[in-house]
Design a protein around this motif. Structure first.
Motif, PDB file in Angstrom:
ATOM      1  N   TYR A 130       0.847  -1.192   0.000  1.00  0.00           N
ATOM      2  CA  TYR A 130       0.000   0.000   0.000  1.00  0.00           C
ATOM      3  C   TYR A 130       0.887   1.248   0.000  1.00  0.00           C
ATOM      4  CZ  TYR A 130      -4.083  -2.906   0.843  1.00  0.00           C
ATOM      5  OH  TYR A 130      -5.087  -3.841   0.700  1.00  0.00           O
ATOM      6  N   PRO A 131       0.359   2.381  -0.483  1.00  0.00           N
ATOM      7  CA  PRO A 131       1.173   3.603  -0.581  1.00  0.00           C
ATOM      8  C   PRO A 131       1.890   3.984   0.706  1.00  0.00           C
ATOM      9  CG  PRO A 131      -0.846   3.895  -1.808  1.00  0.00           C
ATOM     10  CD  PRO A 131      -0.964   2.563  -1.114  1.00  0.00           C
ATOM     11  N   GLY A 132       1.269   3.752   1.856  1.00  0.00           N
ATOM     12  CA  GLY A 132       1.892   4.105   3.125  1.00  0.00           C
ATOM     13  C   GLY A 132       3.141   3.302   3.430  1.00  0.00           C
ATOM     14  N   GLU A 133       3.333   2.194   2.714  1.00  0.00           N
ATOM     15  CA  GLU A 133       4.506   1.344   2.918  1.00  0.00           C
ATOM     16  C   GLU A 133       5.645   1.681   1.961  1.00  0.00           C
ATOM     17  OE1 GLU A 133       3.225  -2.964   3.713  1.00  0.00           O
ATOM     18  OE2 GLU A 133       1.628  -2.195   2.426  1.00  0.00           O
ATOM     19  N   LEU A 134       5.435   2.636   1.075  1.00  0.00           N
ATOM     20  CA  LEU A 134       6.398   2.914   0.008  1.00  0.00           C
ATOM     21  C   LEU A 134       7.297   4.097   0.347  1.00  0.00           C
ATOM     22  CD1 LEU A 134       4.034   2.676  -3.098  1.00  0.00           C
ATOM     23  CD2 LEU A 134       5.354   0.831  -2.034  1.00  0.00           C
ATOM     24  N   SER A 135       8.535   4.044  -0.123  1.00  0.00           N
ATOM     25  CA  SER A 135       9.394   5.222  -0.105  1.00  0.00           C
ATOM     26  C   SER A 135       8.885   6.209  -1.143  1.00  0.00           C
ATOM     27  CB  SER A 135      10.835   4.828  -0.436  1.00  0.00           C
ATOM     28  OG  SER A 135      10.915   4.360  -1.785  1.00  0.00           O
ATOM     29  N   LEU A 136       9.381   7.451  -1.076  1.00  0.00           N
ATOM     30  CA  LEU A 136       8.962   8.443  -2.066  1.00  0.00           C
ATOM     31  C   LEU A 136       9.366   8.009  -3.473  1.00  0.00           C
ATOM     32  CD1 LEU A 136       7.726  11.165  -2.785  1.00  0.00           C
ATOM     33  CD2 LEU A 136       9.923  12.246  -2.256  1.00  0.00           C
TER      34      LEU A 136
END
Length: 245
Positions: A130-136
């Protein structure tokens, strides 16, 4: 009145903005763009540069058809398949990486094979995250993948590599060029980074302060001929040309 339309073929991007005016909070009119005109051949990579707040993003929004309130006309290339990458990834936090990418696909193409695209951007092992688990950097890759999932013939990017470390930004630039070259995508990117622009662009467009217009246009040599020394020389030449007016 403006006339924004799709060419319906591989024609060039042609943008002519006689005037673009905003209404400020105090009710006064602010002219952002005036007499701005340029052409970008089909399949080429163009970069817009200029002072902060001069109207680069506004120009991009007009080219995308998101802002029809201007005097002039815009002729976009291709059949109307447009990809956009904003400054922020703008991913839906409750959807996985794969769901965010496939969200833009029409109903009859939701099962499209995206393996080549995902492999190019290094996302194949991150599809269930999910996006919250991703680096920029990974989030930016997802945003780029989403733009390419529709197989665009016209791509707009608003500072897609800002705030990234140089190693990540360099790799993303290389991946972007691989995708645009492979698909012969007409591309227009906004950046403040002159060296980034020289590395990426086929053609540079420099904007003035408000009301912005094109003050310098430069066609660049083939990318594989741009050595570090040549890039430095072009950067210095551009600096001198802009300083001289």
């Amino acid at each position: 009145m403006n006339d924004a339309r799709n060419a319906g073929d591989r024609n060039a991007l042609e943008l002519r903005i006689e005037s673009k005016v905003y209404r400020a909070a105090d009710g006064t009119s602010v002219e952002v763009l005036r007499g701005l005109k340029f052409r970008l051949e089909a399949g080429r990579f163009g970069v817009l540069l200029g002072p902060s707040g001069c109207g680069k993003t506004t120009t991009l929004r007009i080219a995308a058809g998101l802002d029809p309130d201007f005097r002039g006309d815009c002729r976009t290339p291709g059949s109307g398949r447009l990809g956009i990458v904003f400054q922020e990834p703008r991913l839906l936090p409750w959807r996985t990486v794969e769901q965010n990418i496939r969200l833009v696909l029409p109903p009859d193409q939701t099962g499209a094979d995206l393996r080549d695209l995902l492999d190019t951007l290094g996302l194949s092992s991150h599809l269930a995250r999910y996006p919250g688990e991703l680096s920029l950097g990974l989030a930016r890759r997802v945003a780029i993948a989403r733009a390419f999932a529709v197989q665009p013939d016209f791509l707009l990017l608003d500072e897609p590599f800002v705030s990234l470390d140089e190693a990540t930004a360099t790799r993303l630039r290389e991946e972007l060029l691989a995708l645009t070259d492979r698909g012969h995508v007409t591309t227009l990117l906004v950046t403040h980074d002159v060296e980034e622009a020289i590395r990426l662009a086929d053609r540079l467009f420099f904007l003035s302060d408000r009301p912005a217009r094109i003050v310098l246009e430069r066609c660049l040599p083939a990318r594989d001929a741009r050595s570090p020394a040549m890039i430095a020389a072009i950067r210095e030449e551009l600096r001198e040309q802009l300083a001289s007016g």
